[in-house]
Design a protein around this motif. Structure first.
Motif, PDB file in Angstrom:
ATOM      1  N   GLY A 198     -20.540  74.810   2.405  1.00 58.38           N
ATOM      2  CA  GLY A 198     -20.497  74.800   0.728  1.00 58.38           C
ATOM      3  C   GLY A 198     -19.425  75.842   0.226  1.00 58.38           C
ATOM      4  N   GLU A 199     -18.724  76.318   0.870  1.00 58.58           N
ATOM      5  CA  GLU A 199     -17.520  77.361   0.474  1.00 58.58           C
ATOM      6  C   GLU A 199     -16.310  76.734   1.064  1.00 58.58           C
ATOM      7  N   VAL A 200     -15.007  77.133   0.492  1.00 64.49           N
ATOM      8  CA  VAL A 200     -13.729  76.692   0.965  1.00 64.49           C
ATOM      9  C   VAL A 200     -13.119  77.901   1.440  1.00 64.49           C
ATOM     10  N   TYR A 201     -12.891  78.127   2.897  1.00 68.50           N
ATOM     11  CA  TYR A 201     -12.285  79.076   3.404  1.00 68.50           C
ATOM     12  C   TYR A 201     -10.733  78.750   3.510  1.00 68.50           C
ATOM     13  N   GLU A 202      -9.937  79.919   3.485  1.00 72.25           N
ATOM     14  CA  GLU A 202      -8.530  79.776   3.447  1.00 72.25           C
ATOM     15  C   GLU A 202      -8.241  80.870   4.378  1.00 72.25           C
ATOM     16  N   VAL A 203      -7.533  80.534   5.478  1.00 70.83           N
ATOM     17  CA  VAL A 203      -7.268  81.397   6.662  1.00 70.83           C
ATOM     18  C   VAL A 203      -5.804  81.362   7.053  1.00 70.83           C
ATOM     19  N   PHE A 204      -5.542  81.875   7.555  1.00 67.19           N
ATOM     20  CA  PHE A 204      -3.948  82.191   8.268  1.00 67.19           C
ATOM     21  C   PHE A 204      -3.702  82.158   9.558  1.00 67.19           C
ATOM     22  N   ALA A 205      -3.019  81.232  10.307  1.00 65.71           N
ATOM     23  CA  ALA A 205      -3.150  81.110  11.876  1.00 65.71           C
ATOM     24  C   ALA A 205      -1.769  80.749  12.372  1.00 65.71           C
ATOM     25  N   ARG A 206      -1.397  81.274  13.507  1.00 67.20           N
ATOM     26  CA  ARG A 206      -0.073  81.095  14.101  1.00 67.20           C
ATOM     27  C   ARG A 206       0.104  79.700  14.910  1.00 67.20           C
ATOM     28  N   SER A 207      -1.110  79.121  15.242  1.00 68.68           N
ATOM     29  CA  SER A 207      -1.018  77.794  15.812  1.00 68.68           C
ATOM     30  C   SER A 207      -2.108  76.922  15.276  1.00 68.68           C
ATOM     31  N   VAL A 208      -1.567  75.617  14.933  1.00 63.41           N
ATOM     32  CA  VAL A 208      -2.532  74.677  14.300  1.00 63.41           C
ATOM     33  C   VAL A 208      -2.193  73.203  15.262  1.00 63.41           C
ATOM     34  N   SER A 209      -3.144  72.744  15.991  1.00 65.90           N
ATOM     35  CA  SER A 209      -2.950  71.513  16.519  1.00 65.90           C
ATOM     36  C   SER A 209      -4.078  70.390  16.524  1.00 65.90           C
ATOM     37  N   GLN A 210      -3.927  69.447  17.092  1.00 68.17           N
ATOM     38  CA  GLN A 210      -4.754  68.567  16.952  1.00 68.17           C
ATOM     39  C   GLN A 210      -6.058  68.888  17.934  1.00 68.17           C
ATOM     40  N   GLY A 211      -5.687  69.390  18.815  1.00 69.65           N
ATOM     41  CA  GLY A 211      -6.547  69.948  19.842  1.00 69.65           C
ATOM     42  C   GLY A 211      -7.125  68.852  20.749  1.00 69.65           C
ATOM     43  N   ALA A 212      -8.166  69.454  21.779  1.00 64.64           N
ATOM     44  CA  ALA A 212      -8.264  68.378  22.606  1.00 64.64           C
ATOM     45  C   ALA A 212      -9.591  67.655  22.500  1.00 64.64           C
ATOM     46  N   LEU A 213     -10.650  68.080  21.319  1.00 64.55           N
ATOM     47  CA  LEU A 213     -11.581  67.541  21.050  1.00 64.55           C
ATOM     48  C   LEU A 213     -11.597  66.552  20.002  1.00 64.55           C
ATOM     49  N   PHE A 214     -11.638  65.448  20.220  1.00 64.74           N
ATOM     50  CA  PHE A 214     -11.293  64.329  19.255  1.00 64.74           C
ATOM     51  C   PHE A 214     -12.063  64.442  18.035  1.00 64.74           C
ATOM     52  N   GLY A 215     -11.268  64.223  16.794  1.00 64.87           N
ATOM     53  CA  GLY A 215     -12.018  64.670  15.583  1.00 64.87           C
ATOM     54  C   GLY A 215     -11.812  65.964  15.056  1.00 64.87           C
ATOM     55  N   PHE A 216     -11.271  66.940  15.565  1.00 66.63           N
ATOM     56  CA  PHE A 216     -11.224  68.411  15.120  1.00 66.63           C
ATOM     57  C   PHE A 216      -9.886  68.784  15.282  1.00 66.63           C
ATOM     58  N   VAL A 217      -9.428  69.829  14.334  1.00 63.18           N
ATOM     59  CA  VAL A 217      -8.165  70.446  14.216  1.00 63.18           C
ATOM     60  C   VAL A 217      -8.426  71.876  14.901  1.00 63.18           C
ATOM     61  N   GLU A 218      -7.726  72.218  15.671  1.00 63.12           N
ATOM     62  CA  GLU A 218      -7.672  73.508  16.501  1.00 63.12           C
ATOM     63  C   GLU A 218      -6.767  74.424  15.903  1.00 63.12           C
ATOM     64  N   ILE A 219      -7.092  75.888  15.506  1.00 66.50           N
ATOM     65  CA  ILE A 219      -6.559  76.700  15.050  1.00 66.50           C
ATOM     66  C   ILE A 219      -6.664  78.063  15.779  1.00 66.50           C
ATOM     67  N   GLU A 220      -5.558  78.525  16.123  1.00 62.55           N
ATOM     68  CA  GLU A 220      -5.555  79.698  17.056  1.00 62.55           C
ATOM     69  C   GLU A 220      -4.958  80.795  16.431  1.00 62.55           C
ATOM     70  N   LYS A 221      -4.795  82.066  16.943  1.00 62.70           N
ATOM     71  CA  LYS A 221      -4.379  83.249  16.565  1.00 62.70           C
ATOM     72  C   LYS A 221      -4.279  83.442  15.101  1.00 62.70           C
ATOM     73  N   LEU A 222      -5.279  83.731  14.648  1.00 61.62           N
ATOM     74  CA  LEU A 222      -5.932  84.051  13.188  1.00 61.62           C
ATOM     75  C   LEU A 222      -5.172  85.339  12.871  1.00 61.62           C
ATOM     76  N   VAL A 223      -4.465  85.332  11.634  1.00 61.25           N
ATOM     77  CA  VAL A 223      -3.805  86.513  11.087  1.00 61.25           C
ATOM     78  C   VAL A 223      -4.509  87.190  10.003  1.00 61.25           C
ATOM     79  N   PHE A 224      -4.777  88.400   9.920  1.00 60.64           N
ATOM     80  CA  PHE A 224      -5.616  89.055   9.058  1.00 60.64           C
ATOM     81  C   PHE A 224      -4.798  90.408   8.687  1.00 60.64           C
ATOM     82  N   GLY A 225      -5.251  90.844   7.365  1.00 63.47           N
ATOM     83  CA  GLY A 225      -4.324  91.965   6.899  1.00 63.47           C
ATOM     84  C   GLY A 225      -4.731  93.259   8.127  1.00 63.47           C
ATOM     85  N   GLU A 226      -3.807  94.194   8.033  1.00 67.22           N
ATOM     86  CA  GLU A 226      -4.111  95.488   8.793  1.00 67.22           C
ATOM     87  C   GLU A 226      -5.228  96.193   8.422  1.00 67.22           C
ATOM     88  N   ARG A 227      -6.152  96.551   9.349  1.00 63.72           N
ATOM     89  CA  ARG A 227      -7.324  97.370   9.184  1.00 63.72           C
ATOM     90  C   ARG A 227      -7.056  98.819   8.829  1.00 63.72           C
TER      91      ARG A 227
END
Length: 125
Positions: A19-48
């Motif tokens: 029920g919410e919209v997530y907006e994230v930043f990632a270094r890698s986005v691909s179709q992935g090995a699981l059918f019907g899924f988008v794979e996102i890796e290396k999420l980038v967040f602000g410096e802690r």
């Protein structure tokens, strides 16, 4: 394309989650090995270590703290953009006034009596 160039790529991924919209930043986005899924890796967040902390981004950073790779159902993805600079990761409500709607999901329904089986519930006729 060099490996240095691929490390600089940055994607903004917007998707529905509970029920919410997530907006994230990632270094890698691909179709992935699981059918019907988008794979996102290396999420980038602000410096802690920064002085100003955005509570919404901090919530996302905590939620994805130990995640190496995330698989998002394709029908939940709203948009994927390749961007030049990282913005603020955020979560917004997908309320009824929003113009953004999830894609309809096809669910096959058999007859009310249960599993139709190979003959489609017609008894092999």
């Amino acid at each position: 394309m060099s490996s240095a160039d691929s490390k600089q790529r940055l994607y903004r991924v917007a998707f529905f989650n509970q029920g919410e919209v997530y907006e994230v930043f990632a270094r890698s986005v691909s179709q992935g090995a699981l059918f019907g899924f988008v794979e996102i890796e290396k999420l980038v967040f602000g410096e802690r270590s920064s002085v100003v902390i955005d509570p919404a981004e901090e919530r996302l950073a905590d939620e994805f703290a130990d995640v190496e790779r995330s698989y998002i159902p394709m029908h939940s993805v709203i948009r994927i953009d390749e961007v030049t600079r990282r913005g603020t990761a955020r979560v917004t409500s997908a309320d009824g006034d929003s113009k953004v709607r999830p894609f309809p999901v096809y669910t096959r329904q058999g007859p009310a009596g249960g599993n139709p089986g190979p003959g489609g519930g017609q008894g092999g006729r």
